[in-house]
Design a protein around this motif. Sequence first.
Motif, PDB file in Angstrom:
ATOM      1  N   ALA A  30       0.826  -1.213   0.000  1.00  7.75           N
ATOM      2  CA  ALA A  30       0.000   0.000   0.000  1.00  7.75           C
ATOM      3  C   ALA A  30       0.856   1.256   0.000  1.00  7.75           C
ATOM      4  CB  ALA A  30      -0.909  -0.001   1.219  1.00  7.75           C
ATOM      5  N   SER A  31       0.280   2.317  -0.551  1.00  6.26           N
ATOM      6  CA  SER A  31       0.960   3.613  -0.582  1.00  6.26           C
ATOM      7  C   SER A  31      -0.029   4.714  -0.250  1.00  6.26           C
ATOM      8  CB  SER A  31       1.520   3.900  -1.974  1.00  6.26           C
ATOM      9  OG  SER A  31       2.463   2.937  -2.333  1.00  6.26           O
ATOM     10  N   ALA A  32       0.473   5.785   0.335  1.00  4.50           N
ATOM     11  CA  ALA A  32      -0.317   6.986   0.587  1.00  4.50           C
ATOM     12  C   ALA A  32       0.333   8.142  -0.147  1.00  4.50           C
ATOM     13  CB  ALA A  32      -0.386   7.271   2.080  1.00  4.50           C
ATOM     14  N   TYR A  33      -0.477   8.953  -0.782  1.00  3.52           N
ATOM     15  CA  TYR A  33       0.000  10.113  -1.518  1.00  3.52           C
ATOM     16  C   TYR A  33      -0.704  11.342  -0.978  1.00  3.52           C
ATOM     17  CZ  TYR A  33       1.158   6.299  -4.646  1.00  3.52           C
ATOM     18  OH  TYR A  33       1.625   5.128  -5.153  1.00  3.52           O
ATOM     19  N   LYS A  34       0.053  12.340  -0.577  1.00  2.00           N
ATOM     20  CA  LYS A  34      -0.539  13.563  -0.062  1.00  2.00           C
ATOM     21  C   LYS A  34      -0.488  14.637  -1.139  1.00  2.00           C
ATOM     22  CE  LYS A  34      -0.537  16.697   3.846  1.00  2.00           C
ATOM     23  NZ  LYS A  34       0.117  17.080   5.097  1.00  2.00           N
ATOM     24  N   ILE A  35      -1.659  15.143  -1.469  1.00  4.00           N
ATOM     25  CA  ILE A  35      -1.786  16.232  -2.428  1.00  4.00           C
ATOM     26  C   ILE A  35      -2.537  17.348  -1.704  1.00  4.00           C
ATOM     27  CG2 ILE A  35      -2.729  16.959  -4.640  1.00  4.00           C
ATOM     28  CD1 ILE A  35      -2.464  14.019  -5.543  1.00  4.00           C
ATOM     29  N   SER A  36      -1.878  18.484  -1.591  1.00  7.30           N
ATOM     30  CA  SER A  36      -2.373  19.585  -0.761  1.00  7.30           C
ATOM     31  C   SER A  36      -2.531  19.054   0.660  1.00  7.30           C
ATOM     32  CB  SER A  36      -3.660  20.164  -1.319  1.00  7.30           C
ATOM     33  OG  SER A  36      -3.430  20.723  -2.587  1.00  7.30           O
ATOM     34  N   ASN A  37      -3.729  19.112   1.194  1.00  9.91           N
ATOM     35  CA  ASN A  37      -3.964  18.620   2.558  1.00  9.91           C
ATOM     36  C   ASN A  37      -4.774  17.338   2.572  1.00  9.91           C
ATOM     37  OD1 ASN A  37      -2.572  20.664   3.887  1.00  9.91           O
ATOM     38  ND2 ASN A  37      -4.326  22.038   3.774  1.00  9.91           N
ATOM     39  N   HIS A  38      -4.773  16.611   1.478  1.00  8.63           N
ATOM     40  CA  HIS A  38      -5.598  15.404   1.368  1.00  8.63           C
ATOM     41  C   HIS A  38      -4.730  14.203   0.999  1.00  8.63           C
ATOM     42  CE1 HIS A  38      -9.416  13.314   0.842  1.00  8.63           C
ATOM     43  NE2 HIS A  38      -8.897  12.754  -0.232  1.00  8.63           N
ATOM     44  N   TYR A  39      -4.960  13.074   1.674  1.00  8.08           N
ATOM     45  CA  TYR A  39      -4.255  11.839   1.364  1.00  8.08           C
ATOM     46  C   TYR A  39      -5.089  10.972   0.429  1.00  8.08           C
ATOM     47  CZ  TYR A  39      -0.486  12.283   4.779  1.00  8.08           C
ATOM     48  OH  TYR A  39       0.632  12.676   5.461  1.00  8.08           O
ATOM     49  N   TYR A  40      -4.404  10.327  -0.479  1.00 10.66           N
ATOM     50  CA  TYR A  40      -4.997   9.332  -1.375  1.00 10.66           C
ATOM     51  C   TYR A  40      -4.263   8.027  -1.132  1.00 10.66           C
ATOM     52  CZ  TYR A  40      -6.983  13.384  -3.648  1.00 10.66           C
ATOM     53  OH  TYR A  40      -7.660  14.544  -3.892  1.00 10.66           O
ATOM     54  N   TYR A  41      -5.003   6.919  -1.169  1.00  9.82           N
ATOM     55  CA  TYR A  41      -4.425   5.622  -0.822  1.00  9.82           C
ATOM     56  C   TYR A  41      -4.547   4.648  -1.981  1.00  9.82           C
ATOM     57  CZ  TYR A  41      -4.776   7.726   3.719  1.00  9.82           C
ATOM     58  OH  TYR A  41      -4.648   8.596   4.761  1.00  9.82           O
ATOM     59  N   SER A  42      -3.529   3.829  -2.129  1.00 10.54           N
ATOM     60  CA  SER A  42      -3.502   2.800  -3.148  1.00 10.54           C
ATOM     61  C   SER A  42      -3.111   1.478  -2.494  1.00 10.54           C
ATOM     62  CB  SER A  42      -2.476   3.179  -4.224  1.00 10.54           C
ATOM     63  OG  SER A  42      -2.325   2.137  -5.142  1.00 10.54           O
ATOM     64  N   ILE A  43      -3.990   0.484  -2.618  1.00 13.41           N
ATOM     65  CA  ILE A  43      -3.701  -0.862  -2.111  1.00 13.41           C
ATOM     66  C   ILE A  43      -3.710  -1.788  -3.314  1.00 13.41           C
ATOM     67  CG2 ILE A  43      -4.451  -2.752  -0.630  1.00 13.41           C
ATOM     68  CD1 ILE A  43      -5.791  -0.623   1.160  1.00 13.41           C
ATOM     69  N   ILE A  44      -2.576  -2.380  -3.609  1.00 12.28           N
ATOM     70  CA  ILE A  44      -2.431  -3.243  -4.776  1.00 12.28           C
ATOM     71  C   ILE A  44      -3.013  -4.621  -4.436  1.00 12.28           C
ATOM     72  CG2 ILE A  44      -0.802  -4.288  -6.393  1.00 12.28           C
ATOM     73  CD1 ILE A  44       1.073  -1.883  -5.610  1.00 12.28           C
ATOM     74  N   GLU A  45      -4.093  -4.983  -5.130  1.00 14.57           N
ATOM     75  CA  GLU A  45      -4.851  -6.176  -4.774  1.00 14.57           C
ATOM     76  C   GLU A  45      -4.017  -7.452  -4.801  1.00 14.57           C
ATOM     77  OE1 GLU A  45      -9.140  -8.324  -5.523  1.00 14.57           O
ATOM     78  OE2 GLU A  45      -8.609  -6.578  -6.722  1.00 14.57           O
ATOM     79  N   LYS A  46      -3.210  -7.647  -5.821  1.00 12.11           N
ATOM     80  CA  LYS A  46      -2.430  -8.883  -5.923  1.00 12.11           C
ATOM     81  C   LYS A  46      -1.469  -9.024  -4.741  1.00 12.11           C
ATOM     82  CE  LYS A  46       0.636 -11.551  -8.837  1.00 12.11           C
ATOM     83  NZ  LYS A  46       1.458 -11.623 -10.015  1.00 12.11           N
TER      84      LYS A  46
END
Length: 64
Positions: A30-46
């Motif tokens: 998983a990864s978290a990306y912060k853009i401005s004051n908001h986090y976006y998350y990516s969880i790689i299913e495999k």
Amino acid sequence: MVSIADASKHLGMDKQTLRVLIQKGAYPWASAYKISNHYYYSIIEKQFAEATGYKGKEGSVDNG
């Protein structure tokens, strides 16, 4: 990709705990990306499935 809601349910933890752990780099799937004051998350299913036995949205586990 796996949602935070599905991943947290599968792991048996609340969503905010999972978000914080991802932000801290606790999981290689998983990864978290912060853009401005908001986090976006990516969880790689495999990778998540290989690490946890996740089988899709139903959240079944292969104890196998």
